[in-house]
Design a protein around this motif. Structure first.
Motif, PDB file in Angstrom:
ATOM      1  N   UNK A 175     -40.395  -1.209   1.328  1.00  0.00           N
ATOM      2  CA  UNK A 175     -39.250  -0.851   2.159  1.00  0.00           C
ATOM      3  C   UNK A 175     -38.488  -2.122   2.524  1.00  0.00           C
ATOM      4  N   UNK A 176     -37.160  -2.095   2.359  1.00  0.00           N
ATOM      5  CA  UNK A 176     -36.336  -3.272   2.584  1.00  0.00           C
ATOM      6  C   UNK A 176     -35.219  -2.931   3.555  1.00  0.00           C
ATOM      7  N   UNK A 278     -36.312   3.670   8.960  1.00  0.00           N
ATOM      8  CA  UNK A 278     -36.998   3.582   7.664  1.00  0.00           C
ATOM      9  C   UNK A 278     -38.383   2.978   7.823  1.00  0.00           C
ATOM     10  N   UNK A 279     -38.467   1.850   8.542  1.00  0.00           N
ATOM     11  CA  UNK A 279     -39.754   1.167   8.691  1.00  0.00           C
ATOM     12  C   UNK A 279     -40.750   2.022   9.463  1.00  0.00           C
ATOM     13  N   UNK A 280     -40.287   2.711  10.498  1.00  0.00           N
ATOM     14  CA  UNK A 280     -41.220   3.576  11.232  1.00  0.00           C
ATOM     15  C   UNK A 280     -41.768   4.655  10.312  1.00  0.00           C
ATOM     16  N   UNK A 281     -40.912   5.232   9.472  1.00  0.00           N
ATOM     17  CA  UNK A 281     -41.397   6.277   8.573  1.00  0.00           C
ATOM     18  C   UNK A 281     -42.439   5.711   7.605  1.00  0.00           C
ATOM     19  N   UNK A 291     -45.194  -2.146   1.910  1.00  0.00           N
ATOM     20  CA  UNK A 291     -44.776  -3.526   2.176  1.00  0.00           C
ATOM     21  C   UNK A 291     -43.375  -3.466   2.765  1.00  0.00           C
ATOM     22  N   UNK A 292     -43.137  -4.196   3.840  1.00  0.00           N
ATOM     23  CA  UNK A 292     -41.824  -4.213   4.470  1.00  0.00           C
ATOM     24  C   UNK A 292     -41.186  -5.580   4.373  1.00  0.00           C
ATOM     25  N   UNK A 315     -48.193  -4.840   4.700  1.00  0.00           N
ATOM     26  CA  UNK A 315     -47.850  -6.254   4.534  1.00  0.00           C
ATOM     27  C   UNK A 315     -46.382  -6.401   4.908  1.00  0.00           C
ATOM     28  N   UNK A 316     -46.074  -7.306   5.820  1.00  0.00           N
ATOM     29  CA  UNK A 316     -44.711  -7.433   6.337  1.00  0.00           C
ATOM     30  C   UNK A 316     -44.192  -8.845   6.145  1.00  0.00           C
TER      31      UNK A 316
END
Length: 357
Positions: A175-176, A278-281, A291-292, A315-316
């Motif tokens: 996710x970006x 998006x990141x919460x989902x 991976x964010x 992984x962020x």
């Protein structure tokens, strides 16, 4: 004091824009010009911090002038043009060439009154543009959402992640999130990926009608497939989905697969689409299988969501200050300890490919 130059072949536009900025005590219009040639002469005597630039002008078009500026002396540029309506390729071209913001002039109604409405938040955009950390661009980024949008938490779209996010057996996703400078950053990352890369979902802060053009252009440049996300799209290896402007992108789990859910909703962290959503989902549906990456951008959208992803085992990564156009969103993520790694832009593609191992 932020120094501003207005470059437009219309005397009415130059006058209205100057009058719009005049009440701001921290902004000063140091000059205006009907074309880039004359503008450059004025700029050589007193260089502005921000240039407000039309595209269609005599002697030299605005895109060519923008490319020259970004190659020789990077300067914050806001494009104000009737050619940037409805997701035009000119708007995408301007962002790729280094423009910090793109505004559209309306072509209907009373021109002077309509223009005043079009640039009603111009002072705020000029202040944001002046903060941009620009670098030379040899080969030829994103407007942020209007500042009068409400600031809401991602809770208005979906609940917080549970303590134990579900984890698929093998599928991995990336996710970006990005804002100002993100169009360039995304191109730099996605063009380096092979068709074997993990499935990717992206939120780039852009208005409606521009994200489809961005996706089409990236699809032409990349080995991977790039498309604007549609409701029910499956996240597939070798493909990147870009959230439509004006819609939130949510990733949901279905069996061992991940599906895109494109939904309407209020702005979150001043943006729709929102990186936080998006990141919460991803934290809820993928946990450690995600991976964010949080890239360049003004504000703090995505920082809390990245923190939730990290707490769910993902992984962020936050982009480092040196490679950001604007070190806002990654800086906030670093401040709250949301990032496992802090890396330059040119390392991001390797991070994505490494998820295959």
């Amino acid at each position: 004091m932020i120094k501003v130059m207005v470059v437009d072949d219309s005397a009415v536009v130059r006058q209205v824009v100057s009058e719009c900025l005049r009440p701001a005590s921290d902004l000063r219009v140091i000059g205006s010009a009907p074309d880039p040639i004359q503008a450059r002469e004025l700029m050589n005597r007193n260089w502005p911090d921000v240039v407000i630039l039309d595209i269609d002008m005599p002697r030299m078009d605005g895109i060519t002038f923008l490319k020259q500026l970004m190659a020789e002396r990077p300067t914050a540029v806001i494009i104000l043009s009737s050619l940037t309506q409805q997701g035009s390729l000119k708007a995408i071209e301007a962002l790729r060439a280094g423009a910090v913001h793109v505004l559209a002039k309306s072509t209907l109604g009373d021109p002077q009154r309509q223009l005043a409405q079009d640039v009603s938040n111009l002072a705020s955009l000029v202040r944001e543009a002046a903060k941009a950390r620009l670098k030379p661009i040899r080969a030829a980024s994103s407007p942020v959402a209007p500042l009068d949008r409400p600031v809401l938490a991602a809770d208005v779209i979906l609940p917080p992640p549970t303590a134990n996010a579900r984890v698929a057996a093998s599928e991995r996703i990336v996710l970006i999130g990005a804002s100002t400078g993100g169009t360039q950053a995304l191109e730099a990352i996605l063009t380096r990926l092979t068709a074997r890369c993990p499935a990717i979902a992206i939120v780039q802060h852009m208005p409606e009608n521009l994200t489809a053009s961005l996706a089409r252009r990236l699809d032409q440049l990349c080995q991977i497939s790039v498309k604007e996300a549609a409701h029910g799209d499956r996240l597939r290896a070798g493909q990147a989905l870009i959230s439509p402007g004006g819609k939130h992108l949510i990733i949901k789990r279905q069996g061992n697969a991940y599906l895109a859910d494109v939904v309407s909703g209020p702005a979150v962290s001043r943006h729709c689409p929102s990186v936080d959503v998006l990141f919460r989902s991803g934290a809820r549906s993928a946990g450690r299988n995600a991976t964010g990456l949080l890239l360049t951008g003004i504000g703090d959208d995505g920082a809390k969501g990245l923190k939730e992803m990290r707490e769910a085992g993902a992984h962020t990564v936050a982009q480092d200050a040196a490679s950001c156009v604007v070190f806002g969103m990654p800086k906030e993520a670093i401040r709250i300890d949301a990032a496992v790694e802090i890396l330059p832009l040119d390392a991001m593609a390797r991070v994505i490919e490494a998820q295959l191992r």
